[in-house]
Design an enzyme around this catalytic site. Structure first.
Site, PDB file in Angstrom:
ATOM      1  CG  HIS A 171      -0.515   0.316   2.492  1.00 47.87           C
ATOM      2  ND1 HIS A 171      -0.169  -0.651   3.414  1.00 47.87           N
ATOM      3  CD2 HIS A 171      -0.318   1.503   3.116  1.00 47.87           C
ATOM      4  CE1 HIS A 171       0.212  -0.076   4.539  1.00 47.87           C
ATOM      5  NE2 HIS A 171       0.143   1.236   4.382  1.00 47.87           N
ATOM      6  CG  ASP A 184      -0.091  -3.981   2.758  1.00 49.56           C
ATOM      7  OD1 ASP A 184       0.375  -3.428   1.744  1.00 49.56           O
ATOM      8  OD2 ASP A 184      -0.318  -3.373   3.831  1.00 49.56           O
ATOM      9  CD  GLN A 230      -2.556   6.316  10.366  1.00 48.18           C
ATOM     10  OE1 GLN A 230      -2.717   6.719  11.507  1.00 48.18           O
ATOM     11  NE2 GLN A 230      -2.991   5.143   9.969  1.00 48.18           N
ATOM     12  N   GLY A 231       2.576   6.556   8.816  1.00 43.38           N
ATOM     13  CA  GLY A 231       3.969   6.883   8.569  1.00 43.38           C
ATOM     14  C   GLY A 231       4.910   5.739   8.920  1.00 43.38           C
ATOM     15  CG  ASP A 232       5.338   4.071  12.483  1.00 42.49           C
ATOM     16  OD1 ASP A 232       6.445   4.627  12.346  1.00 42.49           O
ATOM     17  OD2 ASP A 232       4.578   4.310  13.440  1.00 42.49           O
ATOM     18  CB  SER A 233       2.689   2.171   6.083  1.00 44.44           C
ATOM     19  OG  SER A 233       1.371   2.199   6.536  1.00 44.44           O
TER      20      SER A 233
END
Length: 259
Positions: free
Chosen positions: A68, A116, A207-210
């Site tokens: 993603h 993913d 969010q941002g650690d994906s």
């Protein structure tokens, strides 16, 4: 909810507030600041020098991330995308490499979040040193109650817009797929066989650690890739990670093709 920070593609990159270094820097969510030498496999995936996802170095030219994250930059010029490694701060220092190819797993499904996982091909290759090292892939998934480490530069609170300037990590505990599907968390059939759950009291990726690493504390091998969750450390809901072992053959193929 996926854990991608910035909206890209047909939209402008969202402005991102930086964490004030004078504030309490105690979390990825619920974690602590670390030096890059504690997680030398960690990279920052960047668009025009702005952090939006994490990843893990698995060979000199290959980084593992979330599919993603790759889908999130659809329509963005490949020439604007880079990886920074070897720096505790995402904004400067270390080694910066061009991303020359991005490959999502062919079974990636954004609706179910299946597969993913993806790879980034870099040029030139990273030069390994104390702050830049590859991580080995795990041969299995953790059973209940195993300690793992997550890390990244993501936002520091649920529904937040503040990303950390410094790399952070937190320790989380694994939860079996069966238990993750049942009360009190009730993820149900959203938890697929290729996923891993883990949680800590007030600790989570966000969010941002994906795309970033979920690592066995005991073996320092890569168990998973940060994928999704219900909020971030919200009511102690587990974070959900893509299980590396489920895609190990596909990952190894790309390592071999990019030596």
């Amino acid at each position: 909810m996926f854990r991608l920070t910035l909206i890209v593609g047909f939209f402008c990159i969202a402005s991102v507030a930086l964490e004030d270094s004078s504030e309490d820097n105690d979390r990825i969510i619920g974690g602590r600041n670390i030096a890059i030498t504690e997680a030398p496999y960690q990279i920052s995936m960047q668009n025009k020098g702005i952090h939006f996802c994490g990843g893990s170095i698995i060979s000199p030219k290959v980084v593992l991330t979330a599919a993603h994250c790759i889908a999130g930059v659809d329509g963005v010029s490949l020439s604007d995308l880079t990886c920074r490694a070897g720096s505790t701060m995402w904004s400067n220092g270390g080694q910066v490499r061009n991303i020359v190819a991005m490959i999502s797993h062919p079974k990636y499904n954004p609706k179910t979040k299946e597969a993913d996982i993806g790879v980034l091909i870099l040029s030139p290759a990273f030069k390994f040193d104390t702050g830049v090292k590859p991580i080995k892939l795990a041969d299995g998934v953790p059973t209940d109650g195993k300690a793992g480490i997550i890390s990244g530069w993501g936002v520091t609170r649920d529904k937040g817009v503040i990303v950390s300037t410094m790399l952070k990590c937190a320790e989380v505990t694994s939860i079996s797929r069966k238990n993750c599907s049942q009360p009190p968390w009730d993820y149900g059939d959203e938890i697929l066989p290729s996923m891993i759950c883990a949680r800590g009291d007030g600790k989570d990726a966000c969010q941002g650690d994906s795309g970033g690493p979920y690592v066995s504390k005991a073996t320092n091998k890569l168990w998973g890739v940060v994928s999704w969750g219900r909020g971030c450390a919200r009511e102690a809901y587990p974070g959900v990670y893509t299980a590396v072992v489920a895609f190990k053959k596909w990952i190894t193929k790309h390592i071999e093709e990019n030596k």
